[in-house]
Scaffold this motif. Structure first.
Motif, PDB file in Angstrom:
ATOM      1  N   PHE A 132      47.343  67.106  63.315  1.00 29.96           N
ATOM      2  CA  PHE A 132      46.178  67.895  62.854  1.00 29.96           C
ATOM      3  C   PHE A 132      45.401  68.408  64.061  1.00 29.96           C
ATOM      4  N   GLY A 177      47.088  71.070  65.824  1.00 33.27           N
ATOM      5  CA  GLY A 177      46.957  72.312  65.046  1.00 33.27           C
ATOM      6  C   GLY A 177      45.653  73.029  65.373  1.00 33.27           C
ATOM      7  N   VAL A 228      45.139  76.736  67.074  1.00 32.39           N
ATOM      8  CA  VAL A 228      44.318  77.797  66.475  1.00 32.39           C
ATOM      9  C   VAL A 228      43.288  78.299  67.487  1.00 32.39           C
ATOM     10  N   ASN A 271      46.562  67.569  54.919  1.00 35.25           N
ATOM     11  CA  ASN A 271      46.575  68.415  56.109  1.00 35.25           C
ATOM     12  C   ASN A 271      45.890  69.757  55.865  1.00 35.25           C
ATOM     13  N   VAL A 272      45.887  70.203  54.589  1.00 33.33           N
ATOM     14  CA  VAL A 272      45.222  71.480  54.277  1.00 33.33           C
ATOM     15  C   VAL A 272      43.737  71.410  54.635  1.00 33.33           C
ATOM     16  N   ASP A 290      43.751  72.129  58.382  1.00 32.35           N
ATOM     17  CA  ASP A 290      44.299  73.452  58.693  1.00 32.35           C
ATOM     18  C   ASP A 290      43.359  74.565  58.219  1.00 32.35           C
ATOM     19  N   ALA A 312      49.547  81.213  62.981  1.00 32.77           N
ATOM     20  CA  ALA A 312      48.912  80.420  61.929  1.00 32.77           C
ATOM     21  C   ALA A 312      49.183  81.108  60.611  1.00 32.77           C
TER      22      ALA A 312
END
Lengths: 415, 415
Positions: free
Chosen positions: A79, A82, A86, A127-128, A131, A381
């Protein structure tokens, strides 16, 4: 749990105004800091995740579901990575798309700006939560998160860490709102909150997405049901055809860009039926076919109307035999979901016709439908894969979370 | 009148497939031919228009309404010229927006394509019948027209001529469908025809637009309610401020980019009240003000909540006095329709802040809001002015009638 969804949405809207005046650097610093804090505080997240897992075991969720729900130190590190990825991406806001000057001297700029507040409605995967938050904040948007009840403790713990992290940055923590409720009514409240929420993004199964599309008056970015077809044309190369079919069907059967139906030209089938039968057998693909197919492919069961429309998300495959390209296109038109459709052929004219007439986000000539994916296409992404035609179609990167403003700079111009 | 709306929408969808394979030249030839046929056949249109006018007189419509409804040989010639102008414009479809090749050799192209079928729901003006048809056909879309009942004979006669003209071109006449009904149920049928209609565009009053936005499940391009504000800041130049205010309010009060509310800084007002009062008086502007304004401007009547939200479309003006820029922005946030908002100031920081924080399609610094218009901005054609954030915002040209496809060209690529 008692929540006031409207109050939270209003807070998000207020915070979105503060985000609009942050610099790119300030936004990126906040994302990088969030990544560090997530890694540091992973234990509280794993503890909360245990509660969701215990609850899931009690409810007898499938192994696949439990796997998606389950977190580990490594997953939390993913995470964080990620968020760092980004932060590295180009800022989608503040870009001057075009600018010109009118004869009277009025300067016109068309500039990308954040949408404002994003409402994210999603199912099991925690994870959403990270993200979507990362993509929203990067693009200068506030976010209201409504996750699935099966992951509520994990999601709540993640947001708690995010809030703690944001307090040490220039971003207001109110920019991330978590609806701490398992009540469907809380979700429904989001559907009509036009004044405070600028767009709803549903992520999950077809039923969730349909409920949002049908009931929301807030604009929706519709994502992902994929009833994708592989059409093997009369002039298809047999090796390409079988490779593509097997890859699209079996590489990851549960994702939206997997193939669900094979449409096959009868002449090709006649010539190559042995090879097709062998390939299907080797990969344990269960065939649901029309009459012609049931007569041709051993073990094929008769397909009904529901098979043509079904997104199996398994190694089941509907198979339809056609006399020509026109019938193939008509079948796809009737049952497709406008996601990804492929033609395998050495006949360039047939491919051109397919590209011109099939109405879908992504069309393939001699390649697997599995490439309809922000990662595979190099978008950096992905917020989801849009199956709608307005605003964004196909894999959506950060620009889908922006709108534009016309900025007019004058010195007294009137008409 | 007995109509089968669904059958007509299906015909349009079928015709849209034929449009997709026409060349740019074939589309333009058809538009130019339509222009000639309209000019040749104008008499049948004027005869039908007489019926609508007689009906309008009977119903006691206002002079302004009758003027919008009324056709003449010259107006039909203008329609024809409009089609010729559209034929001249760049084709918005078939444009490769980006293309790249993946490492595995898969070629990716992001190409603009027609939306498919446009549902146009509009009120009195028969010119929309021709304008919308021209823009739809130019962009490769079929169109379903549902005009207002007051112009039904004129619209029907225009479409009859269009159909006659299309028969002599490569475009299928079924690409233009006219719902020959004055029944509101026929309009409502269009709202949910997702399978056959790709987008609905309402053009007309706020009530029509609201009905479409609230009830349609077909995606909508929302156009035009404009409750536009002029904010005169503390540091505003008096001459610019008054010129801009008077222009935005009085140049064409009935259009959506006209100003409806003046927000004025109290310090500026104190210094320049005589000049403001004189300008308002000279232009017969009726002021509805808050308490401070009623005390300052002779003849001002007290404004209520409905005044702040009202799109007067007349020479009435709501006037609000504020202490600072923040309060001005808050007022616009509360009552604005996200259309066009202007700040008049010599303070660049105040202008920057206004541009960053006010959420609207078009923002102006020291210029009249009247420039929010496809014509004024040089777009060549305008389908309407979008007040939504997704897909298109502000004046919409031909590109708003397109979507994209990802075209993937491979030689057997799999994942």
């Amino acid at each position: 749990m008692n929540v006031n969804v409207e109050a939270q949405a209003i807070e998000a809207k207020k915070a979105s105004k503060q985000l609009m005046i942050l610099s790119k650097e300030e936004k990126n610093e906040a994302l990088l800091h969030l990544a560090d804090v997530l890694e540091r505080e992973y234990e509280s997240i794993l503890q909360a995740n245990e509660k969701d897992l215990a609850n899931g075991r009690e409810q007898g969720f499938t192994d696949a579901f439990m796997d998606r729900l389950s977190l580990s130190k490594e997953r939390v590190q993913d995470f964080a990575q990620g968020l760092r990825d980004v932060a590295e991406l180009e800022d989608p806001t503040g870009q001057v798309l075009t600018d010109w000057t009118l004869e009277n001297g009025l300067q016109v700029e068309k500039v990308t700006v954040p949408l404002g507040v994003i409402g994210m409605i999603y199912e099991a995967r925690p994870n959403v939560t990270v993200d979507a938050t990362g993509l929203a904040l990067k693009s200068g948007n506030a976010i209201v998160l409504k996750g699935g009840s099966s992951a509520i403790h994990s999601n709540e713990a993640i947001v708690k860490v995010i809030h703690k992290g944001l307090e040490e940055t220039k971003m207001p923590k109110e920019a991330v709102q978590f609806i701490a409720s398992t009540d469907r009514a809380a979700t429904n409240e989001l559907f009509t909150m036009k004044e405070h929420i600028d767009v709803l993004i549903p992520r999950g199964g077809g039923r969730l997405i349909q409920a949002v599309v049908e009931n929301a008056t807030v604009p929706v970015l519709e994502t992902g049901v994929g009833n994708c077809h592989i059409y093997i044309d009369e002039q298809a190369d047999v090796e390409k055809a079988l490779n593509i079919l097997i890859n699209a069907k079996t590489d990851r059967p549960a994702v939206c860009n997997a193939a669900e139906t094979l449409v096959v030209h009868k002449s090709w089938l006649k010539e190559h039926q042995d090879a097709l039968i062998a390939a299907l057998k080797e990969h344990n693909i269960a065939v649901h076919g029309d009459e012609h197919i049931v007569d041709t492919i051993p073990g094929a069961v008769p397909a009904g109307e529901e098979d043509w429309a079904n997104e199996y998300l398994s190694t089941d495959l509907a198979v339809k035999a056609v006399d020509n390209l026109t019938d193939a296109i008509a079948h796809i038109e009737t049952y497709g979901t406008k996601h990804s459709e492929a033609i395998v052929t050495e006949d360039q004219k047939a491919a051109d016709h397919f590209f011109a007439l099939v109405d879908a986000a992504a069309l393939y000539h001699n390649a697997s439908t599995r490439f309809t994916d922000g990662g595979a296409l190099g978008f950096g992404a992905e917020i989801g894969i849009s199956t709608q035609k307005l605003h964004a179609r196909g894999p959506m990167g950060l620009p889908a979370l922006t709108t534009i403003k016309f900025l007019m700079k004058g010195n007294g111009q009137i008409r």
